[in-house]
Design an enzyme around this catalytic site. Structure first.
Site, PDB file in Angstrom:
ATOM      1  N   GLY A 230      30.333  10.721  17.167  1.00  0.00           N
ATOM      2  CA  GLY A 230      31.414  11.157  16.284  1.00  0.00           C
ATOM      3  C   GLY A 230      31.950  12.545  16.570  1.00  0.00           C
ATOM      4  N   SER A 231      31.860  12.992  17.835  1.00  0.00           N
ATOM      5  CA  SER A 231      32.404  14.327  18.111  1.00  0.00           C
ATOM      6  C   SER A 231      33.934  14.331  18.010  1.00  0.00           C
ATOM      7  CB  SER A 231      31.942  14.854  19.475  1.00  0.00           C
ATOM      8  OG  SER A 231      32.556  14.160  20.524  1.00  0.00           O
ATOM      9  N   ASN A 232      34.566  13.214  18.352  1.00  0.00           N
ATOM     10  CA  ASN A 232      36.028  13.145  18.149  1.00  0.00           C
ATOM     11  C   ASN A 232      36.369  13.126  16.665  1.00  0.00           C
ATOM     12  OD1 ASN A 232      37.772  12.902  20.690  1.00  0.00           O
ATOM     13  ND2 ASN A 232      36.013  11.572  21.163  1.00  0.00           N
TER      14      ASN A 232
ATOM     15  N   ARG B 153      33.926 -12.505  14.071  1.00  0.00           N
ATOM     16  CA  ARG B 153      34.685 -11.267  14.281  1.00  0.00           C
ATOM     17  C   ARG B 153      35.860 -11.173  13.314  1.00  0.00           C
ATOM     18  NH1 ARG B 153      33.868  -8.127  18.738  1.00  0.00           N
ATOM     19  NH2 ARG B 153      32.428  -8.997  20.247  1.00  0.00           N
TER      20      ARG B 153
ATOM     21  N   ARG C 241      33.493  -1.720  19.854  1.00  0.00           N
ATOM     22  CA  ARG C 241      33.617  -3.110  19.443  1.00  0.00           C
ATOM     23  C   ARG C 241      35.068  -3.511  19.637  1.00  0.00           C
ATOM     24  NH1 ARG C 241      30.886  -6.691  16.026  1.00  0.00           N
ATOM     25  NH2 ARG C 241      32.554  -7.801  15.005  1.00  0.00           N
TER      26      ARG C 241
ATOM     27  N   ASN D 109      43.582   4.706  19.879  1.00  0.00           N
ATOM     28  CA  ASN D 109      42.256   4.700  20.506  1.00  0.00           C
ATOM     29  C   ASN D 109      42.198   5.863  21.485  1.00  0.00           C
ATOM     30  OD1 ASN D 109      39.654   3.706  21.350  1.00  0.00           O
ATOM     31  ND2 ASN D 109      40.635   2.866  23.180  1.00  0.00           N
TER      32      ASN D 109
ATOM     33  N   HIS E  20      40.249   7.030  25.064  1.00  0.00           N
ATOM     34  CA  HIS E  20      39.492   6.424  26.164  1.00  0.00           C
ATOM     35  C   HIS E  20      39.229   7.491  27.225  1.00  0.00           C
ATOM     36  CE1 HIS E  20      38.095   3.111  28.640  1.00  0.00           C
ATOM     37  NE2 HIS E  20      38.712   3.692  29.660  1.00  0.00           N
TER      38      HIS E  20
ATOM     39  N   ASP F  62      42.389  -1.569  26.222  1.00  0.00           N
ATOM     40  CA  ASP F  62      42.840  -0.248  26.697  1.00  0.00           C
ATOM     41  C   ASP F  62      44.182  -0.321  27.419  1.00  0.00           C
ATOM     42  OD1 ASP F  62      40.424   0.847  25.693  1.00  0.00           O
ATOM     43  OD2 ASP F  62      39.383   0.293  27.528  1.00  0.00           O
TER      44      ASP F  62
ATOM     45  N   GLN G 248      38.466  17.835  26.489  1.00  0.00           N
ATOM     46  CA  GLN G 248      39.901  17.522  26.441  1.00  0.00           C
ATOM     47  C   GLN G 248      40.208  16.471  25.372  1.00  0.00           C
ATOM     48  OE1 GLN G 248      42.120  19.384  28.015  1.00  0.00           O
ATOM     49  NE2 GLN G 248      40.310  20.525  28.690  1.00  0.00           N
TER      50      GLN G 248
END
Ligand code: GAR
Length: 217
Positions: A12-14, A65, A91, A107, A109, A145, A173
């Protein structure tokens, strides 16, 4: 103010970078809820420390799902979320979630997409011998992605890099790019034109940096 729902599976650093940017008022948004599929994920305790609802949705508890994502949608709606941010959410999401938040899911990536989509992007870059990699914030579509790219930042690959050292340099970054991309979304400046994104009112100098100009204006 725009309300963000963050989905995270790991450290969870973002998430933390986004929480901090909201707290400092550098993005006109607030984190309304954090959800994780992993019990004990650091992301959940970071949310609790920030006084944000932290919700665990263990996937084992749902028959499919689709059922899992339907529950996610109902929780996001309950928390009046406008924008969903995947921040290390490991996920795949289904059309159930995608269609409920069309063009409103971001998202991050750890590569310069379209290079190295999917799992282990940093390992893929090293294996391919890339001399430059980076990170990408994109709008999520039905592919893996593949959605329209909002912001990217380039990061050099150094001779002695391991997966860990390169991932850590990319993460620095990521923590700049994600809050910036959310800010652009919250300001209504992200215009989607097919596969491409146009940033309205951008004054960045496209020749000045290896990163998206909007990152520095
Ligand atoms: C980040 O490097 C993010 O780009 C990556 O997981 C890490 C999560 O870190 N995401 C993916 O690889 C998605 N396919 P964090 O939990 O510290 O934010």
């Amino acid at each position: 103010m725009m309300r963000i729902g963050i989905l995270a599976s790991g450290s969870g650093s973002n998430l933390q970078a986004i929480l901090d940017a909201c707290a400092h008022g550098s993005i006109p948004a607030q984190v309304a809820a954090v959800m994780s599929n992993v019990a004990g994920a650091r992301a959940l305790s970071r949310a609790e420390e920030a006084g944000v609802p932290a919700l665990l949705l263990a996937h084992g508890a749902y028959p499919s799902r689709d059922a899992y994502d339907a529950e996610m949608v109902s929780l996001l709606r309950r928390h009046q979320v406008d924008l969903v941010c995947l921040a290390g959410f490991m996920r795949l999401i289904t059309p159930v979630l995608l269609s409920a938040f069309q063009n409103r899911i971001l998202n991050i990536h750890p590569s310069l997409l379209p290079a190295y989509p999917g799992m282990h992007a940093v390992r893929q870059a090293l294996k391919a011998g890339a001399r430059v990699s980076g990170c990408t914030v994109h709008i999520v579509d039905e592919g893996t992605d593949t959605g329209p790219i909002v912001i990217q930042a380039a990061v050099p690959v150094l001779d002695g890099d391991t997966e860990e050292t390169l991932a850590a340099r990319i993460l620095v970054q990521e923590h700049r790019c994600y809050p910036r991309a959310i800010s652009l979304m919250a300001q209504g400046r992200v215009e989607i034109d097919g596969r491409r994104v146009r940033i309205k009112g951008s004054s960045g100098d496209p020749t000045r940096t290896l990163s998206s100009p909007e990152l520095s204006d």
